[in-house]
Design an enzyme around this catalytic site. Structure first.
Site, PDB file in Angstrom:
ATOM      1  N   GLU A 181     -46.008  -0.034   8.946  1.00 39.55           N
ATOM      2  CA  GLU A 181     -46.699  -1.309   9.178  1.00 39.55           C
ATOM      3  C   GLU A 181     -47.380  -1.824   7.910  1.00 39.55           C
ATOM      4  OE1 GLU A 181     -49.117  -0.720  12.702  1.00 39.55           O
ATOM      5  OE2 GLU A 181     -47.368  -1.009  13.970  1.00 39.55           O
ATOM      6  N   GLU A 382     -41.154   1.505  16.940  1.00 35.72           N
ATOM      7  CA  GLU A 382     -42.258   1.744  17.881  1.00 35.72           C
ATOM      8  C   GLU A 382     -42.181   0.699  18.977  1.00 35.72           C
ATOM      9  OE1 GLU A 382     -46.298   2.219  16.446  1.00 35.72           O
ATOM     10  OE2 GLU A 382     -45.578   3.204  14.621  1.00 35.72           O
TER      11      GLU A 382
HETATM   12  C1  BG6 Z   1     -49.023   1.249  15.651  1.00 34.33           C
HETATM   13  C2  BG6 Z   1     -49.209   2.468  14.794  1.00 34.33           C
HETATM   14  O1  BG6 Z   1     -49.726   0.233  15.068  1.00 34.33           O
HETATM   15  O2  BG6 Z   1     -49.529   1.265  16.947  1.00 34.33           O
HETATM   16  C3  BG6 Z   1     -49.314   3.766  15.576  1.00 34.33           C
HETATM   17  O3  BG6 Z   1     -48.173   2.566  13.848  1.00 34.33           O
HETATM   18  C4  BG6 Z   1     -50.222   3.532  16.764  1.00 34.33           C
HETATM   19  O4  BG6 Z   1     -49.775   4.760  14.707  1.00 34.33           O
HETATM   20  C5  BG6 Z   1     -49.567   2.493  17.663  1.00 34.33           C
HETATM   21  O5  BG6 Z   1     -50.523   4.686  17.478  1.00 34.33           O
HETATM   22  C6  BG6 Z   1     -50.271   2.245  18.968  1.00 34.33           C
HETATM   23  O6  BG6 Z   1     -51.608   1.921  18.723  1.00 34.33           O
HETATM   24  P1  BG6 Z   1     -52.786   2.692  19.438  1.00 34.33           P
HETATM   25  O7  BG6 Z   1     -53.995   2.123  18.830  1.00 34.33           O
HETATM   26  O8  BG6 Z   1     -52.667   2.373  20.884  1.00 34.33           O
HETATM   27  O9  BG6 Z   1     -52.599   4.128  19.153  1.00 34.33           O
END
Ligand code: BG6
Length: 483
Positions: A181, A382
């Site tokens: 990111e 993701e």
């Molecule tokens: C992304 C990151 O922004 O979102 C992850 O790359 C992160 O590391 C994921 O865990 C989900 O966000 P969160 O805050 O719910 O863990």
């Protein structure tokens, strides 16, 4: 709808993702130095996390210190990933496990050995590794000593780290993501996870201290570091392939008023397009030159930087996709939160408990948008839903997760039908991990449940959720059976 979903292209890379700082634990073993994530105390949806540069475990709870102890459970965890049928596993290599302070000239052999073990397990099951080189695991001393990525020296330290892992894992790892990111630095949130640009102790997600000059200097340094890593990697092993990784928060105009449409275009350029344009097309886009001028933002671009950026383009595009948000010039409209930024509430969408809007159709729209712009292979690295799972007698009935993923996979298939070259999918997360934004364990994403709570209590036993069996079927049918 379901009838139209046929199987995915042959060789489609189904898998899952994690990041070292959220999963490994073992924060101070076998020579590992503390990293930035190790200095982050637990928070919640209503209480922002803080960074304490002097780590004091007697006073605070730091969730990454234990993670889910993947460090000592990785064989069991990878066996579970294999049981699901993973073809690919996205992980990060923790920088401070290899270079504890970031400034050493020789890597920590024990750290490299740990990842040797991980890659050997993956190979055993024929799972392709996809490695993120930087996922918020900056050695803490680079934060305290040189103010993180705002200092150009960071580029050389990062390249030393990259060289060590490229040389060690050539022939083992083919796919690399230089930065997770990378576009986080277009928002104040990037100040913490990309290195030390806020005052310790006062740091939280409301990013009350922000210096755009330093923030964009840090981003520029990352662009240069990424391009140099790509060029060096190709020298070391010409079969390496590199990808960008963008936190893609797709934005819609809240209304069709031209002012809303124009503002949405500007937000999209700044947050989503800019970093991809630099890493895939190899140059700063015209709209950013204007943005810097209009906002009086200044940072140093050294001779040769733009040439390096031009030559060190990535090969493929990856992104995280959790939500979409709306943009408007109107004041006083209902808001929702989000990953690196919130926005105006979309009246047509539902949101999770953490107020992240769920928009599967937006994924098809986004995939088309990205492919149209870049024409390179795409991976979704993701995607998933953070939810409070209920543990009942060893079972976790996470029908909401199955529903979330099913609806997104349907849209992926439709995007492929549209002609998009989508080659892989690594949902967040392969196994439960610590949440980045809140530091909670209770905000779970995994297919595998880990017995560990927000205070770090629990015996760390692993359990297969209903989504585990469902995803296993999805993979074995190559996306043909989503029921
Ligand atoms: C992304 C990151 O922004 O979102 C992850 O790359 C992160 O590391 C994921 O865990 C989900 O966000 P969160 O805050 O719910 O863990």
């Amino acid at each position: 709808m379901q009838d139209k979903i046929k199987s995915f292209p042959e060789g489609f890379l189904w898998g899952g993702a994690t990041a070292a700082n959220q999963v490994e634990g073992a924060w101070d073993v076998e020579g590992k130095g503390p990293d930035l994530a190790d200095a982050m105390v637990a928070g919640s949806h209503s209480e922002p996390r803080k960074i304490t540069l002097n780590i004091d475990e007697s006073k605070y709870f730091y969730p990454s210190h234990r993670g889910v102890d993947h460090y000592h459970h990785y064989k069991e965890d990878i066996a579970l990933f294999a049981e699901m049928g993973f073809k690919v596993y996205r992980l990060s290599i923790c920088w401070s496990r290899i270079f504890p302070k970031g400034t050493e000239t020789e890597p920590n052999e024990a750290g490299l050995k740990f990842y040797d073990g991980i890659f050997a397990e993956l190979k055993k099951y024929n799972i392709e590794p996809l490695v993120t080189i930087y996922h918020n695991e900056m050695p803490l001393s680079l934060v305290t000593e040189i103010n993180g990525w705002a200092d150009r020296k960071c580029i050389d330290y990062y390249l030393r780290f990259a060289k060590a892992i490229f040389e060690r894992y050539k022939g083992v790892v083919k796919y690399w993501i230089p930065f997770n990111e990378i576009n986080d630095l277009t928002t104040g949130v990037g100040n913490w996870n990309h290195g030390g640009l806020l005052n310790p102790g006062t740091v939280d997600f409301s990013h009350q201290v922000d210096d755009p000059d330093k923030r964009y200097a840090a981003l520029h340094n990352q662009f240069v570091a990424s391009a140099k890593a790509v060029l060096m990697g190709r020298e070391i092993d010409p079969s390496f392939r590199f990808g960008t990784m963008i936190c893609h928060i797709t934005v819609y105009p809240l209304t069709c008023h031209p002012d809303d449409v124009l503002l949405t275009q500007q937000e999209d350029q700044l947050r989503n397009r800019f970093s991809g344009d630099v890493q895939v097309k190899g140059e700063y886009p015209y709209y950013m030159q204007r943005y810097f001028e209009r906002n009086n933002i200044h940072f140093t671009v050294e001779d040769g930087d733009l040439d390096v950026i031009k030559k060190g383009c990535v090969d493929f595009y990856t992104f995280s996709y959790y939500m979409t948000n709306c943009i408007t010039t109107q004041k006083d409209v209902a808001q929702v939160s989000g990953n690196i930024m919130g926005g105006a509430k979309n009246p047509y969408l539902k949101a999770t408990e953490w107020d992240w809007q769920i928009d599967p159709v937006g994924l098809r729209y986004t995939l088309n948008h990205i492919y149209d712009r870049y024409h390179v292979p795409i991976m979704i690295t993701e995607n998933g839903i953070g939810a409070r799972d209920i543990f009942e007698d060893g079972k976790i009935h996470d029908s909401y997760r199955i529903e979330y993923l099913r609806r997104h996979i349907e849209q992926m298939r439709l995007a492929i039908d549209d002609g998009v070259d989508l080659v892989g999918y690594t949902p967040w997360t392969a196994i439960d991990v610590v949440s980045v934004s809140t530091g909670e364990m209770g905000k779970r994403y995994g297919f595998v449940y880990v017995d560990c709570d927000d205070k770090g209590q629990g015996d760390l036993k692993r359990y297969r959720k209903d989504s585990f069996y469902w995803y296993q079927k999805v993979i074995s049918s190559n996306g043909g059976d989503l029921e």
